[in-house]
Enzyme design. Sequence first.
Site, PDB file in Angstrom:
ATOM      1  CG  ASN A   9      -1.785   1.229   1.312  1.00  0.00           C
ATOM      2  OD1 ASN A   9      -1.826   2.030   0.375  1.00  0.00           O
ATOM      3  ND2 ASN A   9      -2.491   1.404   2.431  1.00  0.00           N
ATOM      4  CD1 TRP A  10       3.741   1.172  -2.907  1.00  0.00           C
ATOM      5  CD2 TRP A  10       3.504   2.296  -4.840  1.00  0.00           C
ATOM      6  NE1 TRP A  10       4.463   0.522  -3.863  1.00  0.00           N
ATOM      7  CE2 TRP A  10       4.345   1.185  -5.062  1.00  0.00           C
ATOM      8  CE3 TRP A  10       3.217   3.146  -5.901  1.00  0.00           C
ATOM      9  CZ2 TRP A  10       4.890   0.908  -6.317  1.00  0.00           C
ATOM     10  CZ3 TRP A  10       3.765   2.872  -7.149  1.00  0.00           C
ATOM     11  CH2 TRP A  10       4.600   1.766  -7.352  1.00  0.00           C
ATOM     12  CE  LYS A  11      -0.323   3.313   4.690  1.00  0.00           C
ATOM     13  NZ  LYS A  11      -0.264   3.459   6.126  1.00  0.00           N
ATOM     14  CG  HIS A  95      -5.963   2.099   5.192  1.00  0.00           C
ATOM     15  ND1 HIS A  95      -5.507   3.023   6.096  1.00  0.00           N
ATOM     16  CD2 HIS A  95      -4.962   1.213   5.008  1.00  0.00           C
ATOM     17  CE1 HIS A  95      -4.261   2.703   6.444  1.00  0.00           C
ATOM     18  NE2 HIS A  95      -3.910   1.610   5.794  1.00  0.00           N
ATOM     19  CD  GLU A  97      -3.059   5.704   6.625  1.00  0.00           C
ATOM     20  OE1 GLU A  97      -2.988   5.637   5.388  1.00  0.00           O
ATOM     21  OE2 GLU A  97      -2.139   5.309   7.380  1.00  0.00           O
ATOM     22  CD  GLU A 180      -3.506  -2.151   7.403  1.00  0.00           C
ATOM     23  OE1 GLU A 180      -2.459  -2.468   6.851  1.00  0.00           O
ATOM     24  OE2 GLU A 180      -4.065  -1.061   7.229  1.00  0.00           O
ATOM     25  N   GLY A 186       2.451   2.766  10.708  1.00  0.00           N
ATOM     26  CA  GLY A 186       3.422   3.846  10.521  1.00  0.00           C
ATOM     27  C   GLY A 186       4.118   4.272  11.806  1.00  0.00           C
ATOM     28  CB  SER A 226       5.181  -1.288  12.058  1.00  0.00           C
ATOM     29  OG  SER A 226       4.760   0.048  12.283  1.00  0.00           O
ATOM     30  N   GLY A 247       2.835  -0.970   4.256  1.00  0.00           N
ATOM     31  CA  GLY A 247       2.870   0.447   3.905  1.00  0.00           C
ATOM     32  C   GLY A 247       4.294   0.906   3.632  1.00  0.00           C
ATOM     33  N   GLY A 248       4.897   1.591   4.596  1.00  0.00           N
ATOM     34  CA  GLY A 248       6.215   2.217   4.426  1.00  0.00           C
ATOM     35  C   GLY A 248       7.268   1.304   3.807  1.00  0.00           C
TER      36      GLY A 248
END
Length: 263
Positions: A9-11, A95, A97, A180, A186, A226, A247-248
């Site tokens: 997930n590049w966001k 998500h 977010e 999640e 993050g 994470s 993600g990251g």
Amino acid sequence: MRTKLVAANWKMNLTVTEGATLVETSLKTLHSRPDVDTVICAPYLAIPRLREILRNSYVKLGAQDVFWLESGAYTGKVSPLMLADFGVSYCIVGHSETRGRFGKPELPESTLSIFGETDETVNLKIKGLLYHAINPILCVGETLAEREAGRTDAVIAEQVRGAFAGIESAELYFAAIAYEPVWAIGTGQTCDSAEANRVCSMIRSLIRDLYDDELASELRILYGGSVKASNSRELFHQSDIDGGLVGGASLDAAEFTAIVQSA
Ligand code: 13P
């Protein structure tokens, strides 16, 4: 036996050129892993370019959100029909977010409701995606305050029930659920693997209660929050964790490849 699924997930990261370079670099090593379903959930603008790059690879294209109707006066929205037209086969829904439940709010409190996805909109989006044969990746998870209040399982059960309301078992075989925990996203604070497995197992039992044994044993349940190359092997080898939503760490070709390989 469930095939592992690892989704990036590049966001809201990477320009189209940067994303294309990342995928081209990753493909050199990812090509050797056809036994793990690998998905890249990119920003909409990168999708046409990635479609070309991924054309002859087994890596699938995913989106990060969708509106539920096919077309109409909905300024700024992208429909499941438009995603299907570009060969998108997975889409993240719900998500934290997009639900406005940030682990580390960097935005003023007053703006959070703008993201205000609810269980009802999540449900509509899943129905829209399924109609176009796009596999939803439903995200669920508790905030730190909910965990500390002992409400983790109840919050997640409500999110799953709401998301799948009115949807038949047969429609959900290619869907996935990503657990999640909001506090792990993050933050570098990964959920303990045994606890992540306990929650994923609770979700599987809930699917068994809401549907049947067959769907419960086929549906893939992922962990996200994470995930890194240094913890993915332990997480992905838990009995009820079928891969991850990353993600990251998915923004780095070597790190993401190592995560896919650990699955
Ligand atoms: P991080 O891997 O950056 O914690 O993000 C997880 C996530 O939100 C994936 O959807």
